[in-house]
Scaffold this motif. Structure first.
Motif, PDB file in Angstrom:
ATOM      1  N   ASP A   1      14.945  81.471  49.521  1.00 39.45           N
ATOM      2  CA  ASP A   1      14.742  82.540  50.518  1.00 39.45           C
ATOM      3  C   ASP A   1      16.076  82.836  51.211  1.00 39.45           C
TER       4      ASP A   1
ATOM      5  N   LYS B   1       5.532  77.737  56.089  1.00 37.57           N
ATOM      6  CA  LYS B   1       6.306  77.446  54.879  1.00 37.57           C
ATOM      7  C   LYS B   1       6.639  78.700  54.068  1.00 37.57           C
TER       8      LYS B   1
ATOM      9  N   LYS C   1      13.054  88.560  45.768  1.00 34.54           N
ATOM     10  CA  LYS C   1      13.090  87.119  45.482  1.00 34.54           C
ATOM     11  C   LYS C   1      11.702  86.624  45.081  1.00 34.54           C
TER      12      LYS C   1
END
Ligand code: ADP
Ligand code: ASP
Ligand code: MG
Length: 437
Positions: free
Chosen positions: A199, A254, A5
């Motif tokens: 994600d 994050k 990803k």
């Protein structure tokens, strides 16, 4: 098979798209999940915002500047006239589609359609770029397999069967490209997995395909000991247990979306955090590692509000906590942190949408004090008290020069949370990084 990803910055320019394409091709026959190019989803949110407010010229201006940006990307990325005109047609079609929402009343469903365009464009660019350089790249349209149930949970059965069918129908593919973030809801309408949700897409895809590994490629070399936006001299953590990663993601690191850990953990699929700009760096491996008794990293969640509730009776009466939790539950408000004493309890929440109603209801059985603008500082690691180590003492001692509103340890073996004023956040994070690592 692996899932790779790439976040917004990783595909944020034509140069980066070329770089990511090379990285992917070197990595083998895998599934590549892409976010929108950086800044795009924010612009799409802005367009929707203008449309909600009935400001059509505002929306048009943002649409046009985004359109211009993508014209530049296409011109840079594709060499041949044929490729360029094919891709231009596709991108222009997408922007014309967005423009049509400037007519008539704007709805939430239309907003979702607009928000989906960032990932639809970035994946189209990557697919066509790979094909232009001679790779048999195949698109897995997320809207054909990624689906949520009523209530928003992923429909794993649907996802698994549809995704596998799509992959099996293209046995000659060199590589598969798909969109992160976007999905359909239980009514079949276009929807998304919330901001930063690519994600989560990668993790769900990994679970559905029983992948060997889920790789989250971003702009930093793994999970650091502290948030590098606020903390000096952080360093990457090489290994994290799933539980540690989940705590860090939930409490504000994050780099990883909080929802991403669970599907990987349930299927025991390792997650690797890697740096697109520095692919040789080791990064962070998240897996089911045995306990090692060490503190790994510190994260911060803010703003949060602390609510102190004292029982109306002298002693903490039976049923008091039940009433407290029931009140928050009635307003769908999650509690993050809590501390109890004989006469009362303090909890923290981050969603203050229903705070006034919650306070009103609590006042029927207790007295309430509210401290807004607080931050939860969360020390994460394998912190089992049975290890016989001084984790709590070290964490608290590191913050000795700051007022600490509340402390929580023992809810799990993986975190010590301390509540301080939001204005002390950066100082607290730096002190902990200095003293603990
Ligand atoms: P992407 O667009 O690739 O999804 P994000 O911006 O969502 O990337 O996440 C990467 C960012 O997370 C980093 O640039 C960094 O500023 C931030 N971050 C916050 N806490 C941490 C941490 N503990 N370790 C590493 N990065 C962190
Ligand atoms: N593009 C979406 C966002 O900016 C999803 C993601 O990047 O994960 O939130
Ligand atoms: Mg992200």
């Amino acid at each position: 098979m692996k899932i790779l990803k790439f976040g917004g910055t990783s595909v944020g320019s034509p140069e980066r798209i070329r770089h990511v394409a090379r990285l992917c091709l070197d990595s083998g026959r895998n599934v590549v999940v892409l976010s929108a190019m950086s800044g795009t989803t924010n612009s799409l949110v802005e367009i929707a915002d203008y449309l909600y407010k009935g400001n059509v010229p505002g929306a048009q201006e943002t649409i046009n500047s985004l359109r211009q940006k993508y014209r530049g990307v296409v011109a840079d990325l594709f060499d041949s006239e044929d490729d360029r005109s094919q891709v231009t047609e596709l991108v222009e079609h997408r922007f014309n589609y967005i423009s049509q929402f400037t007519e008539g009343e704007f709805t939430a469903a239309e907003e979702k359609e607009i928000l989906a365009c960032g990932e639809l464009i970035s994946t189209a660019l990557m697919l066509l770029y790979m094909r232009a350089i001679g790779v048999r790249a195949v698109m897995l349209p997320a809207l054909d397999y990624m689906r949520t149930l009523e209530g928003g949970e992923p429909d794993m059965k649907y996802i698994t069967s549809h995704l596998r069918r799509l992959i099996d129908s293209e046995p000659d593919a060199d590589i598969w490209i798909t969109q992160g973030y976007i999905c359909r809801n239980c009514h079949g309408e276009v929807d998304n997995l919330r901001r930063g949700g690519s994600d989560y897409s990668a993790s769900l895809i990994g679970a559905a395909l029983n992948a060997d590994e889920i790789q989250i490629w971003t702009d930093i070399d793994g999970m650091h000991t502290g948030d590098p936006r606020y903390v000096n001299n952080t360093r990457p953590v090489s290994r994290l247990h799933f539980e540690e990663a989940a705590e860090l993601a939930y409490f504000g690191a994050k780099i990883l979306h909080p929802t991403c850990v669970l599907p990987a953990k349930l299927h025991n699929i390792p997650v690797r955090l890697l740096n697109t700009m520095q692919p040789e760096a080791q990064g962070t491996l998240i897996a089911n590692f045995p306990p090692d008794g060490t503190i790994k990293a510190v994260a911060a969640k803010d703003p949060v509000t602390a609510i102190k509730i004292k029982s109306g009776r002298m002693l903490l009466a039976y049923g008091f906590l039940h009433k407290v939790f029931e009140t928050f539950d009635n307003y769908n408000t999650a509690i993050d942190m809590m501390a109890t004493s004989e006469v009362g309890v303090t909890v923290t929440i981050d969603n203050t949408e229903h705070l006034a109603d919650i306070i009103d209801e609590i006042k029927t059985f207790g007295t309430v004090t509210v401290d807004p603008d607080m931050v939860i500082i969360c020390v994460v690691g394998d912190l089992d008290w049975k290890n016989g180590k001084d984790y709590a003492a070290r964490a608290v001692d590191a913050l000795r020069e700051l007022p600490v509103r509340m402390i929580s340890y023992g809810g799990s073996n993986y975190n010590i949370s301390m509540l301080v004023r939001a204005e002390d956040k950066i100082k607290a994070l730096n002190l902990l990084n200095e003293k603990l690592f």
